[in-house]
Design a protein around this motif. Structure first.
Motif, mmCIF file in Angstrom:
data_model
loop_
_atom_site.group_PDB
_atom_site.id
_atom_site.type_symbol
_atom_site.label_atom_id
_atom_site.label_comp_id
_atom_site.label_asym_id
_atom_site.label_seq_id
_atom_site.Cartn_x
_atom_site.Cartn_y
_atom_site.Cartn_z
ATOM 1 N N TRP A 196 -29.165 -12.536 21.802
ATOM 2 C CA TRP A 196 -28.189 -12.763 20.741
ATOM 3 C C TRP A 196 -26.865 -12.194 21.238
ATOM 4 C CZ3 TRP A 196 -29.380 -13.958 15.268
ATOM 5 C CH2 TRP A 196 -30.722 -14.335 15.076
ATOM 6 N N GLU A 197 -25.806 -12.982 21.208
ATOM 7 C CA GLU A 197 -24.507 -12.520 21.677
ATOM 8 C C GLU A 197 -23.394 -13.276 20.963
ATOM 9 O OE1 GLU A 197 -24.527 -13.453 25.883
ATOM 10 O OE2 GLU A 197 -23.926 -15.516 25.506
ATOM 11 N N VAL A 198 -22.146 -12.851 21.164
ATOM 12 C CA VAL A 198 -21.031 -13.568 20.552
ATOM 13 C C VAL A 198 -21.000 -14.997 21.082
ATOM 14 C CG1 VAL A 198 -19.613 -11.539 20.100
ATOM 15 C CG2 VAL A 198 -19.441 -12.666 22.317
ATOM 16 N N THR A 199 -20.600 -15.911 20.252
ATOM 17 C CA THR A 199 -20.594 -17.330 20.628
ATOM 18 C C THR A 199 -19.575 -17.590 21.726
ATOM 19 O OG1 THR A 199 -18.926 -17.917 18.994
ATOM 20 C CG2 THR A 199 -21.245 -17.978 18.287
ATOM 21 N N ARG A 227 -29.442 -10.458 30.991
ATOM 22 C CA ARG A 227 -29.235 -9.597 29.826
ATOM 23 C C ARG A 227 -28.123 -8.572 30.079
ATOM 24 N NH1 ARG A 227 -32.813 -9.741 25.617
ATOM 25 N NH2 ARG A 227 -34.491 -11.275 25.844
ATOM 26 N N LYS A 228 -28.018 -8.107 31.302
ATOM 27 C CA LYS A 228 -26.940 -7.178 31.648
ATOM 28 C C LYS A 228 -25.584 -7.863 31.503
ATOM 29 C CE LYS A 228 -25.288 -4.203 35.413
ATOM 30 N NZ LYS A 228 -23.998 -4.867 35.684
ATOM 31 N N ASP A 229 -25.485 -9.101 31.960
ATOM 32 C CA ASP A 229 -24.230 -9.837 31.828
ATOM 33 C C ASP A 229 -23.867 -10.038 30.357
ATOM 34 O OD1 ASP A 229 -22.107 -11.621 33.160
ATOM 35 O OD2 ASP A 229 -23.020 -13.006 31.730
ATOM 36 N N SER A 230 -24.881 -10.293 29.540
ATOM 37 C CA SER A 230 -24.641 -10.457 28.115
ATOM 38 C C SER A 230 -24.209 -9.144 27.472
ATOM 39 C CB SER A 230 -25.916 -10.973 27.430
ATOM 40 O OG SER A 230 -25.711 -11.130 26.050
ATOM 41 N N MET A 231 -24.799 -8.032 27.923
ATOM 42 C CA MET A 231 -24.406 -6.719 27.426
ATOM 43 C C MET A 231 -22.924 -6.460 27.731
ATOM 44 S SD MET A 231 -26.130 -3.007 28.358
ATOM 45 C CE MET A 231 -25.638 -3.036 30.098
ATOM 46 N N GLU A 232 -22.489 -6.841 28.928
ATOM 47 C CA GLU A 232 -21.086 -6.667 29.313
ATOM 48 C C GLU A 232 -20.172 -7.588 28.512
ATOM 49 O OE1 GLU A 232 -21.293 -7.346 33.483
ATOM 50 O OE2 GLU A 232 -21.979 -5.309 33.939
ATOM 51 N N MET A 288 -20.729 -8.452 25.385
ATOM 52 C CA MET A 288 -20.568 -7.781 24.099
ATOM 53 C C MET A 288 -19.567 -6.630 24.222
ATOM 54 S SD MET A 288 -22.423 -9.323 21.801
ATOM 55 C CE MET A 288 -22.483 -8.092 20.492
ATOM 56 N N GLY A 289 -19.626 -5.905 25.338
ATOM 57 C CA GLY A 289 -18.675 -4.826 25.575
ATOM 58 C C GLY A 289 -17.250 -5.321 25.616
ATOM 59 N N ALA A 290 -17.041 -6.502 26.206
ATOM 60 C CA ALA A 290 -15.702 -7.097 26.251
ATOM 61 C C ALA A 290 -15.214 -7.437 24.845
ATOM 62 C CB ALA A 290 -15.727 -8.356 27.116
ATOM 63 N N ALA A 291 -16.133 -7.897 23.998
ATOM 64 C CA ALA A 291 -15.766 -8.218 22.613
ATOM 65 C C ALA A 291 -15.386 -6.951 21.846
ATOM 66 C CB ALA A 291 -16.926 -8.929 21.922
ATOM 67 N N LEU A 300 -19.456 2.640 26.405
ATOM 68 C CA LEU A 300 -20.018 2.703 27.748
ATOM 69 C C LEU A 300 -20.909 1.479 27.937
ATOM 70 C CD1 LEU A 300 -20.660 3.969 30.453
ATOM 71 C CD2 LEU A 300 -22.280 5.498 29.329
ATOM 72 N N ALA A 301 -20.401 0.515 28.688
ATOM 73 C CA ALA A 301 -21.149 -0.707 29.012
ATOM 74 C C ALA A 301 -21.622 -1.467 27.785
ATOM 75 C CB ALA A 301 -22.342 -0.377 29.911
ATOM 76 N N GLY A 302 -20.949 -1.278 26.675
ATOM 77 C CA GLY A 302 -21.323 -2.028 25.486
ATOM 78 C C GLY A 302 -22.602 -1.570 24.825
ATOM 79 N N SER A 303 -23.136 -0.401 25.247
ATOM 80 C CA SER A 303 -24.428 0.000 24.679
ATOM 81 C C SER A 303 -24.551 1.483 24.362
ATOM 82 C CB SER A 303 -25.562 -0.382 25.641
ATOM 83 O OG SER A 303 -25.477 0.369 26.834
ATOM 84 N N ARG A 304 -23.596 2.309 24.774
ATOM 85 C CA ARG A 304 -23.672 3.723 24.452
ATOM 86 C C ARG A 304 -22.320 4.198 23.957
ATOM 87 N NH1 ARG A 304 -25.296 7.187 29.270
ATOM 88 N NH2 ARG A 304 -26.726 5.439 29.454
#
Length: 497
Positions: free
Chosen positions: A28-31, A440-445, A447-450, A459-463
């Motif tokens: 699940w990520e931003v469109t 999944r790592k690319d998707s995490m990044e 989300m971090g950009a958003a 921190l990397a969109g997750s911490r």
């Protein structure tokens, strides 16, 4: 407990159940529409000076940044000012700062009382003399005041160096060879510790390029939160030189990204005593953040050695050190060789006056202001707000916290576990899922950009690290910004094998 930042301890079984559910379904990520029409225009139109610096940096710096934390999708932001709970980039954009330099600035960025003391020292003697300075004694004494288990302390330049020193001490003290770490934990980038990074069971398969295989011969990895597997490894090592030390991050690997049971550390302590191994607490992140007495105070566990970093220099450079029981820490005694076995450690700029006075002042200010508890309450508020948003928008995301250390898992990129006593089984599982982990790592990044485009630094969109500078109003504003991202999240067809 006085000046403690942890008010609750979630059951790791429930967190892991939710994380498994997260990785068992597509990402699940931003469109794409939101990313292309709103996120990228922010970077392209409002971050031109940051991009220009990054473009120039790539000519002279490998990868364009000097530290891994600085690289963010789609390109790194160039920060020009830090103050309290905020960062300001070169274009003048303002961000709520939940990176907090990777954790050390629990007082808030560029905290004035520490800064003033540093200026005073710089005016008097400069940052370094090469000889003894009173501040070296002051910080060691201050640490011992709050962590009585740290009877002696040797300041070094980084957490990586401090882990290297601790392992050397353990091998001298015990006469044994093996070091056991918990899979997924980060203990710096020395050859023997670039093993089992990020993903439990990965051993030397992910990040160990350029390191001779022999460097890992005496390094072992066990599953997080698994005392049974730890004891099996301790028994196994009896046949090949014994275990010198068990090294743990007390809140769980990767600053609690893989949480442990509250009684886990006491179980590790008992096993270390049973098998004659030293227990080393890596408090690089937790020391003076989760509590003034560290995680060892919170869990009521006495480690033999403690590794420090980050906060120990108050957010200033050269942050590291190792301390513990006198019988072990004294094995680092400085001076010319005496003929006795001792751990050779050093560093020309280790324990420089600037770092020592900054750390000493910061610890005093943490005590005076009750910073751990304040930051922990703001961590609770942030985590609870994220949970409410996740439920409101029907997302599979997972949020939990250990006081001021807040985790927001949106893709589960770090949530896999291939731990096994069998190298073949671990390698097979890792290789099977490797491509999926990177997706999944690319998707995490992404989300971090958003988040960054909405004025939130993570921190990397997750911490996320909260600090004393955070207020209820700042946390609530941050939650409004998270909501602006979450309402654009949809389920994709990516992320499954």
């Amino acid at each position: 407990m006085e000046n403690c930042g942890i008010s609750r301890w979630d059951d790791p079984r429930e967190i892991n159940r939710k994380l498994k559910a997260l990785t068992s379904q597509p990402i699940w990520e931003v469109t794409d529409e939101y990313y292309e029409k709103e996120i990228m225009p922010y970077y392209n139109e409002k971050c031109k000076k940051s991009y220009a610096v990054f473009e120039e940096s790539q000519k002279y710096i490998p990868g364009g940044v000097q530290h891994n934390l600085a690289f963010n999708k789609p390109f790194p932001m160039c920060m020009a000012r830090a103050e309290g709970a905020y960062l300001y980039d070169k274009d003048g954009n303002k961000y709520i700062d939940f990176l907090q330099a990777g954790g050390p600035t629990i007082l808030g960025s560029n905290y004035k009382p520490v800064r003033d003391k540093v200026f005073e020292l710089l005016n008097d003697c400069g940052p370094v003399t090469g000889l003894l300075h009173e501040s070296e004694m002051l910080i060691a004494k201050e640490i011992n005041k709050h962590m009585p288990n740290v009877e002696m302390f040797r300041m070094l330049g980084s957490g990586t160096e401090s882990v290297m020193a601790a392992l050397r001490i353990a091998r001298i003290a015990t006469g044994k060879k093996h070091i056991i770490k918990v899979g997924g934990a980060y203990h710096g980038w020395s050859d023997q510790m670039v093993y089992g990074l990020k993903i439990p069971g990965s051993r030397a398969l992910l990040e160990s390029h350029g390191i001779p295989w022999g460097s890992f011969v005496k390094t072992d990895e066990v599953r997080p939160n698994d005392l049974y597997m730890l004891e099996k490894m301790l028994k196994k090592n009896r046949l090949t030189g014994g275990t010198a030390a068990v090294l743990v991050e007390p809140v769980g690997p990767e600053s609690g990204t893989r949480p442990v049971a509250k009684n886990y550390n006491k179980g590790v302590r008992q096993l270390c005593d049973k098998y004659g191994a030293l227990l080393i607490f890596d408090e690089v992140v937790t020391g003076f953040r989760v509590a003034l007495s560290g995680a060892q105070g919170y869990f009521d566990v006495v480690p033999d050695l403690t590794v420090f970093g980050k906060i120990v220099a108050g957010g200033y450079p050269a942050a590291g050190g190792v301390g513990g029981k006198k019988e072990y820490a004294s094995l680092m005694a400085a001076g010319l060789a005496t003929g006795k076995h001792r751990a050779y450690v050093g560093g020309t700029l280790s324990a420089n006056p600037l770092s020592c006075i900054a750390g000493y002042t910061a610890i005093q200010e943490i005590e005076r202001t009750n910073a751990c508890e304040i930051a922990g309450k703001m961590g609770d508020r942030l985590c609870d707000g994220l949970k409410e948003l996740i439920d409101r928008y029907g997302l599979p995301f997972v949020a939990y916290n250990q006081g001021s250390i807040v985790h927001l898992e949106c893709t589960g990129a770090m949530s896999f576990d291939f731990s096994s006593m069998s190298f073949i089984k671990s390698a097979a599982g890792l290789l099977k899922h490797k491509d999926m982990m990177y997706v999944r790592k690319d998707s995490m990044e992404k989300m971090g950009a958003a988040y960054m485009a909405n004025g939130i630094v993570t921190l990397a969109g997750s911490r996320l690290y909260t600090s004393m500078a955070d207020t209820p109003e700042i946390i609530d504003e941050a939650l409004n910004r998270f909501e602006n991202v979450f309402k654009h999240v949809k389920k994709t067809n990516k992320g499954l094998v």
